[in-house]
Design an enzyme around this catalytic site. Structure first.
Site, short mmCIF file in Angstrom:
data_model
loop_
_atom_site.label_atom_id
_atom_site.label_comp_id
_atom_site.label_asym_id
_atom_site.label_seq_id
_atom_site.Cartn_x
_atom_site.Cartn_y
_atom_site.Cartn_z
N THR A 67 0.94 -1.18 -0.27
CA THR A 67 0.06 -0.06 0.01
C THR A 67 0.87 1.15 0.02
O THR A 67 1.45 1.76 -1.06
CB THR A 67 -1.00 -0.04 1.06
N LYS A 93 4.21 -6.80 3.84
CA LYS A 93 3.95 -5.41 3.73
C LYS A 93 3.55 -4.78 4.89
O LYS A 93 3.08 -5.41 5.70
CB LYS A 93 2.81 -5.47 2.52
N THR A 106 -1.63 -3.09 10.63
CA THR A 106 -1.72 -3.10 9.37
C THR A 106 -0.35 -3.48 8.50
O THR A 106 0.59 -2.69 8.28
CB THR A 106 -1.87 -1.73 8.72
N GLU A 164 5.88 5.22 7.43
CA GLU A 164 5.40 5.99 6.84
C GLU A 164 6.25 7.25 6.88
O GLU A 164 6.00 7.59 8.13
CB GLU A 164 3.93 6.51 6.67
N ASN A 215 -0.61 10.43 5.92
CA ASN A 215 -1.96 10.14 6.42
C ASN A 215 -3.02 11.05 6.27
O ASN A 215 -4.18 10.73 6.39
CB ASN A 215 -1.84 9.52 7.67
N SER A 245 -7.08 10.84 -0.70
CA SER A 245 -7.46 11.64 -1.57
C SER A 245 -6.19 12.09 -2.49
O SER A 245 -6.36 12.61 -3.52
CB SER A 245 -7.73 13.29 -1.08
#
EC number: 2.3.1.35
Length: 408
Positions: free
Chosen positions: A158, A184, A195, A281, A403, A408
């Site tokens: 992702t 992942k 996640t 991230e 995040n 979007s």
């Protein structure tokens, strides 16, 4: 003669199909705009299976379908995975869609649906678009080549910036067995599970009940010892398949080489866990916390995870701020047994606190160390013999940006 850990080593290739009898594939089917988003892992024969799953009370449809298959059969031959949509919080239709993925995969391979696991990752709360997924399932052509493994590892991502792969071999009964893994995970990471998706394959011969015990014990020391942001997700799992094609005598805890197998499984899991933490991230640094002298190993791991999970520690590491007060504060609020007057702390090789007292050190040298891509913090509690480690990453501007704009 009992085999020793000296016969375990990391191997080149580092791909999920390195063990005998496994094939993989990944393609773009249309869930995402252009990146690979559908993956398939297949064993030539039904394999013993073990699984660990998210502790979130809200659990996605594919996870429920997979848990049911693991419990019912104790065997698994294929896993179908999509990225781009989590199929979570999607009600009755989500279960219908997850079962359709299972059935369509089984039909393609000519096996029972009960031998197929399903995994999904991506946006929560959106219904799946099943037409491209069903068409994609029938286009997948798994193979045992490196290319198939690469495409598989790409299709499960992702917000990850890199694929995550590793493999080890070990001697069992004089035969070479291989354990390989692909994972992942980048954000919403605070396992018990989070996640992250992890898939581990081995050609060792191990019965499911013992495979499950081994995976559970190793998971507590590896996947459950990482944190990126403290959030626990709805979808995530680690599945371990053992197809027995190496031809070794069935492994049990009574086998003289059992610990070799467990240590190889631990090595694969720890590699993947650290890769996930390092690829948090927006992360720029991997943080490792090691706690020694706790009253138990469990409390040591609890403290270590609290330290690497502290937003203030994470931001200090990002800013190269030698603020050890944030570390000792995290130790104190961890909920574990500590004596403030007995705590010593090292950052890298530089001691900053000894027996609860600040120590003079070169801030210039410490700042220079904190600029490195990997930062290690060692906490000595002098309370007992417990020890443990945890891994995390720094908290950066990019984490907020990623995040804030995820949908979007």
């Amino acid at each position: 003669m009992t085999t020793t850990v000296s016969v375990m080593k990391r191997i080149s290739g580092n791909n999920i199909v390195s063990p005998l009898g496994f094939k993989a594939a990944g393609i773009h089917c249309g869930i995402k705009y252009k990146k690979h988003d559908l993956a398939l892992l297949v064993s030539e024969v039904p394999a013993s299976v073990a699984g660990v799953f998210t502790t979130n009370a809200v659990q996605a449809a594919p996870l429920l379908v997979t848990k049911e298959a693991v419990k019912k059969m104790g065997k698994m031959q294929a896993i179908i995975i999509n990225s781009g949509n989590a199929n979570a919080c999607t009600g009755k239709q989500g279960m219908v869609d997850a079962r359709l993925m299972q059935v369509e995969t089984a039909e393609k391979l000519g096996i029972s649906p009960n031998l197929v696991g399903v995994a999904s990752t991506g946006v929560i709360g959106e219904l799946m678009r099943m037409e491209p997924i069903v068409k994609g399932i029938h286009k997948l052509e798994p193979n045992s080549q490196l290319e198939g493994s690469i495409h598989f590892s790409q299709a499960i991502l992702t917000t990850d910036t890199i694929t995550k792969n590793t493999a080890y071999c070990a001697l069992i009964d004089g035969k070479e067995i291989i354990i390989a893994g692909t994972a992942k995970g980048s954000g919403m990471i605070n396992p018990n599970m989070a996640t992250m998706l992890g898939f581990i394959t081995t050609d060792a011969n191990v019965e499911s009940v013992h495979l499950q015990a081994a995976l559970k014990s190793v998971t507590n020391l590896t996947f459950n010892a990482i944190t990126v942001d403290g959030d626990t997700s709805t979808n995530d799992m680690v599945l371990l398949l053992a197809n027995g094609m190496a031809g070794n005598v069935t492994l049990t805890p009574a086998h003289p080489d059992w610990e070799v197998f467990v240590q190889a499984l631990h090595a694969v899991s720890q590699d993947l866990a650290k890769m996930i933490a390092k690829d948090g991230e927006g992360a720029t640094k991997l943080i490792e916390a090691e706690v020694k002298g706790a009253v138990s190993d469990e409390e040591a791991r609890k403290i270590a995870k609290t330290v690497v999970g502290s937003p203030l520690v994470k931001t200090a590491v990002f800013g190269c701020d030698a603020n050890w007060g944030r570390i000792i504060a995290a130790v104190g609020y961890s909920g574990a047994t500590v004596d403030p007057d007995a705590i010593s702390i090292q950052i890298g090789k530089i001691t900053v606190v000894e027996k609860g007292e600040p120590i003079e050190y070169s801030e210039e040298k410490l700042i220079s160390y904190l600029k490195q891509p990997e930062v290690k913090i060692v906490v000595q509690l002098s309370q007992g013999s417990g020890q443990g480690k945890a891994w995390g990453c720094d908290l950066t501007y990019d984490y907020v940006q990623i995040n804030a704009t995820y949908r979007s």
